[in-house]
Scaffold this motif. Structure first.
Motif, PDB file in Angstrom:
ATOM      1  N   THR A  20     133.066  18.162 101.577  1.00  0.00           N
ATOM      2  CA  THR A  20     132.162  17.601 100.576  1.00  0.00           C
ATOM      3  C   THR A  20     131.976  16.100 100.701  1.00  0.00           C
ATOM      4  OG1 THR A  20     133.974  17.337  98.978  1.00  0.00           O
ATOM      5  CG2 THR A  20     132.740  19.417  98.935  1.00  0.00           C
ATOM      6  N   THR A  21     132.721  15.442 101.583  1.00  0.00           N
ATOM      7  CA  THR A  21     132.535  14.007 101.803  1.00  0.00           C
ATOM      8  C   THR A  21     132.503  13.725 103.300  1.00  0.00           C
ATOM      9  OG1 THR A  21     134.802  13.119 102.037  1.00  0.00           O
ATOM     10  CG2 THR A  21     134.087  13.716  99.811  1.00  0.00           C
ATOM     11  N   SER A  22     132.126  12.508 103.617  1.00  0.00           N
ATOM     12  CA  SER A  22     132.154  12.047 105.010  1.00  0.00           C
ATOM     13  C   SER A  22     133.278  11.054 105.238  1.00  0.00           C
ATOM     14  CB  SER A  22     130.810  11.393 105.371  1.00  0.00           C
ATOM     15  OG  SER A  22     129.757  12.318 105.254  1.00  0.00           O
ATOM     16  N   GLY A  23     134.226  11.019 104.299  1.00  0.00           N
ATOM     17  CA  GLY A  23     135.394  10.165 104.471  1.00  0.00           C
ATOM     18  C   GLY A  23     135.162   8.729 104.057  1.00  0.00           C
ATOM     19  N   ARG A  24     136.072   7.873 104.496  1.00  0.00           N
ATOM     20  CA  ARG A  24     136.083   6.474 104.093  1.00  0.00           C
ATOM     21  C   ARG A  24     135.593   5.584 105.234  1.00  0.00           C
ATOM     22  NH1 ARG A  24     139.584   9.627 102.791  1.00  0.00           N
ATOM     23  NH2 ARG A  24     140.869   9.323 104.657  1.00  0.00           N
ATOM     24  N   PRO A  25     135.155   4.369 104.913  1.00  0.00           N
ATOM     25  CA  PRO A  25     134.687   3.460 105.971  1.00  0.00           C
ATOM     26  C   PRO A  25     135.786   3.210 107.004  1.00  0.00           C
ATOM     27  CG  PRO A  25     134.059   2.626 103.813  1.00  0.00           C
ATOM     28  CD  PRO A  25     134.977   3.784 103.566  1.00  0.00           C
ATOM     29  N   ILE A  26     135.393   3.108 108.269  1.00  0.00           N
ATOM     30  CA  ILE A  26     136.344   2.774 109.321  1.00  0.00           C
ATOM     31  C   ILE A  26     136.760   1.309 109.188  1.00  0.00           C
ATOM     32  CG2 ILE A  26     135.480   4.518 110.915  1.00  0.00           C
ATOM     33  CD1 ILE A  26     133.944   2.248 112.357  1.00  0.00           C
ATOM     34  N   GLU A  27     137.787   0.929 109.924  1.00  0.00           N
ATOM     35  CA  GLU A  27     138.321  -0.438 109.876  1.00  0.00           C
ATOM     36  C   GLU A  27     137.216  -1.463 110.095  1.00  0.00           C
ATOM     37  OE1 GLU A  27     139.110  -4.085 111.810  1.00  0.00           O
ATOM     38  OE2 GLU A  27     138.556  -2.331 113.009  1.00  0.00           O
ATOM     39  N   HIS A  57     128.745  -4.867 123.597  1.00  0.00           N
ATOM     40  CA  HIS A  57     130.008  -4.333 124.104  1.00  0.00           C
ATOM     41  C   HIS A  57     131.086  -4.379 123.026  1.00  0.00           C
ATOM     42  CE1 HIS A  57     129.358  -4.024 128.570  1.00  0.00           C
ATOM     43  NE2 HIS A  57     128.293  -4.715 128.231  1.00  0.00           N
ATOM     44  N   GLY A  58     131.219  -5.532 122.377  1.00  0.00           N
ATOM     45  CA  GLY A  58     132.264  -5.673 121.374  1.00  0.00           C
ATOM     46  C   GLY A  58     132.094  -4.723 120.212  1.00  0.00           C
ATOM     47  N   GLN A  59     130.846  -4.513 119.787  1.00  0.00           N
ATOM     48  CA  GLN A  59     130.596  -3.573 118.688  1.00  0.00           C
ATOM     49  C   GLN A  59     130.974  -2.157 119.085  1.00  0.00           C
ATOM     50  OE1 GLN A  59     126.376  -4.700 118.149  1.00  0.00           O
ATOM     51  NE2 GLN A  59     126.898  -5.120 116.014  1.00  0.00           N
ATOM     52  N   ASP A  60     130.551  -1.725 120.271  1.00  0.00           N
ATOM     53  CA  ASP A  60     130.849  -0.367 120.721  1.00  0.00           C
ATOM     54  C   ASP A  60     132.349  -0.133 120.833  1.00  0.00           C
ATOM     55  OD1 ASP A  60     128.179   0.364 120.880  1.00  0.00           O
ATOM     56  OD2 ASP A  60     128.006  -0.004 123.028  1.00  0.00           O
ATOM     57  N   VAL A  61     133.052  -1.068 121.473  1.00  0.00           N
ATOM     58  CA  VAL A  61     134.476  -0.871 121.706  1.00  0.00           C
ATOM     59  C   VAL A  61     135.248  -0.888 120.392  1.00  0.00           C
ATOM     60  CG1 VAL A  61     136.535  -1.850 122.781  1.00  0.00           C
ATOM     61  CG2 VAL A  61     134.380  -1.794 124.050  1.00  0.00           C
ATOM     62  N   ARG A  62     134.954  -1.845 119.545  1.00  0.00           N
ATOM     63  CA  ARG A  62     135.697  -1.924 118.283  1.00  0.00           C
ATOM     64  C   ARG A  62     135.427  -0.716 117.397  1.00  0.00           C
ATOM     65  NH1 ARG A  62     135.614  -6.944 113.884  1.00  0.00           N
ATOM     66  NH2 ARG A  62     137.240  -6.075 112.534  1.00  0.00           N
ATOM     67  N   THR A  63     134.177  -0.274 117.349  1.00  0.00           N
ATOM     68  CA  THR A  63     133.831   0.880 116.516  1.00  0.00           C
ATOM     69  C   THR A  63     134.571   2.128 116.969  1.00  0.00           C
ATOM     70  OG1 THR A  63     131.640  -0.019 115.998  1.00  0.00           O
ATOM     71  CG2 THR A  63     131.940   2.358 115.724  1.00  0.00           C
ATOM     72  N   TYR A  64     134.660   2.348 118.277  1.00  0.00           N
ATOM     73  CA  TYR A  64     135.281   3.599 118.734  1.00  0.00           C
ATOM     74  C   TYR A  64     136.793   3.495 118.891  1.00  0.00           C
ATOM     75  CZ  TYR A  64     130.966   5.646 118.106  1.00  0.00           C
ATOM     76  OH  TYR A  64     129.857   6.100 117.452  1.00  0.00           O
ATOM     77  N   GLU A  65     137.331   2.278 118.890  1.00  0.00           N
ATOM     78  CA  GLU A  65     138.774   2.140 118.674  1.00  0.00           C
ATOM     79  C   GLU A  65     139.101   2.646 117.267  1.00  0.00           C
ATOM     80  OE1 GLU A  65     141.385   1.522 120.278  1.00  0.00           O
ATOM     81  OE2 GLU A  65     141.065   0.102 121.907  1.00  0.00           O
ATOM     82  N   ALA A  66     138.279   2.243 116.293  1.00  0.00           N
ATOM     83  CA  ALA A  66     138.500   2.690 114.915  1.00  0.00           C
ATOM     84  C   ALA A  66     138.270   4.187 114.778  1.00  0.00           C
ATOM     85  CB  ALA A  66     137.582   1.919 113.965  1.00  0.00           C
TER      86      ALA A  66
END
Length: 557
Positions: A383-390, A235-244
């Motif tokens: 040409t890129t996929s951007g930068r790492p999320i928080e 749960h914590g991984q999913d929520v934090r990832t999609y907040e970012a």
């Protein structure tokens, strides 16, 4: 609610229902529900699951298309402390049976008849297996619930806005009860009706007991061995990832989000349903992507956000119906693929969406690793996929595991809160995939001076068909099961519409004959359509190196 408590999916839903109860949450054809009503439906589903005696940590599977019932069931399950296991709607019976057995799912939800598929017949369900089990040889599975059978209960009890009452045709009101008698197959409304025996307080207590560290879902992803592996995320991984993810892409309250990506995929469920719950966006569901219907929905529902693989946008741009619809509400497109042409991004921004971002992720990273932002230019987005999320790190390393300088190609590794707990019941594969806390993605790429990631290739030979990953080993194994085939090799080749499609190379057994169409049909019987090779080339022998390994780069193109 503390910040830590908010890192569970049931708490996110509670917050959405509290903060915007009258806001439209889900539009599924003629059915519309608010966040307050969605909360009530999810609670009813959780009570029904508790009535089945399911304990925290047990798994339920959903094999059905995008729909309100899918969302209600998934959120009801995770609110009851259960683990969600989505099943690809394109799977055939053998593929689904293997996944259900591997996951140990206790309950299966289907929409029988979707796109003409008799899922129950594929599984051999409904005949009363050993010890009353609904499906022979799946001893953990206790029952099957058919979303498509809504008769047999008081619909008004569960559907405050008047659910799609004309969907079943069970005029005698007893269809669901009859379907369940002695077969282990139950109708949706009969399933919900059983939950009335469970006090609401029990469902509330179960939801409150869920912690951020509890496993929320197991999504299966293929591996080079040809069999899927179950990715466990909390749960914590999913929520934090999609907040970012929401912070990077700009999804906001009041957005109207067309979810055409399938809910069995991270892109549909996590970047779709969970993201909308977090931000208070409206989920408009499309069951199957069809460009004409998509542009109609955009106008009718005033869609603002429409994520998808590049093929969604190329199909929309070229749809004959586009000129007949007002698409001015569109604001944001979110996409990702190994190659997104700059010209496509420029055209999409000029003709469809003023804002386009690209991203990169994999199931083992909760679906997201990097993302562009709304301020990035066309070249950066394409040409890129951007930068790492928080909270996430990316490094590109050489063959010795040492970081390479900016601009140099290497293997992509990921570390952070989004990295899976591990593969389901597979410590060996987990140890191989996660080393010293770093997820070994199997992809190759490079970082620029600003930290933007460009994916340049794959360490493995996976290819992507219309947004779905295909691992050749699985297709090759199916091909060699044909009596005429001695050896097979499968590769991805460019396709204007889907990005890539499969091409199979086969060596026939001595004296055997098999038409190319026959081999394609053989694959179609056993594999999801996106995995089926679009063409078959018959060779006298496969090219091999000195060690006897097939050299796919030497296959005729």
């Amino acid at each position: 609610m503390s910040e830590n408590d908010a890192l569970t999916i049931p708490r996110v839903l509670d917050r959405a229902a509290r903060d915007f109860p009258e806001l439209e949450a889900v539009v599924d054809g003629p059915v519309r529900v608010t966040y307050g009503e969605l909360h009530g439906r999810v609670r009813a589903a959780a009570r029904a699951l508790l009535a089945r005696g399911l304990e925290p940590g047990e798994r339920i599977a959903i094999w059905a298309p995008n729909g309100l019932e899918w969302i209600v069931t998934a959120l009801g399950a995770v609110s009851a402390g259960l683990v969600l296991v989505p099943v690809n709607t394109r799977y055939k019976g053998e593929e689904a049976r293997w996944l259900l057995a591997r996951s140990g799912a206790r309950l299966l939800f289907v929409e029988n008849g979707f796109l003409g598929n008799d899922y129950l017949a594929m599984l051999g369900a409904g005949g009363g297996g050993a010890a009353g089990r609904p499906v022979p040889d799946l001893p953990e599975l206790t029952a099957v619930v058919d979303f498509g059978d809504r008769a047999g209960a008081d619909i008004g009890t569960y559907a405050d806005t008047g659910a799609d009452t004309g969907a079943d045709g069970g005029a005698d009101g007893g269809g669901a009860a009859t379907a369940g008698a002695g077969t282990g197959v139950t109708g949706w409304e009969a399933f919900l009706a059983a939950g009335r025996a469970v006090p609401e307080e029990e469902a509330v207590a179960r939801a409150a007991a869920v912690t951020p560290g509890d496993v929320a879902d197991v999504l299966f992803t293929s591996g080079t061995t040809g069999r899927p592996k179950g990715v466990r995320c909390t749960h914590g991984q999913d929520v934090r990832t999609y907040e970012a993810w929401c912070g990077r892409t700009g999804l906001a309250r009041g957005d109207r989000y067309l979810i055409v990506n399938p809910l069995f995929h991270c892109f549909g469920y996590k970047a779709g349903v969970l993201a909308c719950l977090l931000r208070g966006a409206t989920m408009v569901l499309q069951r199957v992507f069809e460009p004409g219907e998509t542009v109609r929905l955009v106008e009718a529902e005033r869609i603002t956000v429409l994520p998808g693989p590049p093929t969604v946008y190329t199909s929309m741009l070229d749809a004959p119906e586009r000129s007949r619809h007002d698409l001015s509400s569109l604001r944001l497109a979110v996409t990702g693929a190994a190659t997104v042409p700059v010209a496509l991004v420029t055209r999409v921004r000029a003709e469809l969406f003023p804002q386009v971002v690209t991203a990169y992720g994999l199931t083992e990273s909760c679906g997201t690793v990097t993302s562009c932002s709304l301020t990035d230019d066309d070249v950066t987005v394409a040409t890129t996929s951007g930068r790492p999320i928080e909270g996430v790190e990316v490094k590109v390393v050489d063959g010795k595991g040492e970081p390479v300088p900016a601009g140099e190609d290497g293997e992509i590794l990921v570390r952070g809160h989004n990295v899976m707990l591990g593969y389901l019941d597979d410590p060996g594969a987990t140890a191989e995939a996660v080393r010293d806390g770093w997820l070994v993605t199997g992809d190759r790429g490079r970082l620029d001076e600003r930290g933007n990631l460009t994916v340049t290739g794959r360490s493995k030979d996976m290819f992507t068909v219309g947004g779905f990953n295909v691992y050749p080993a699985e297709v090759e194994q199916v091909l060699v099961r044909h009596g005429a085939v001695a050896e097979a090799a499968v590769v991805g080749v460019p396709d204007a519409r889907l990005g890539e499609v499969g091409r199979a190379y086969v060596v026939l057994r001595p004296g055997a004959r098999a038409a190319r169409e026959e081999l394609v049909a053989h694959c179609r019987e056993l594999l999801a359509n996106f995995k089926v090779p679009r063409e078959v080339v018959v060779l006298d022998a496969l090219p091999r190196n000195a060690a006897g390994k097939v050299q796919k780069s030497e296959l005729p193109r």
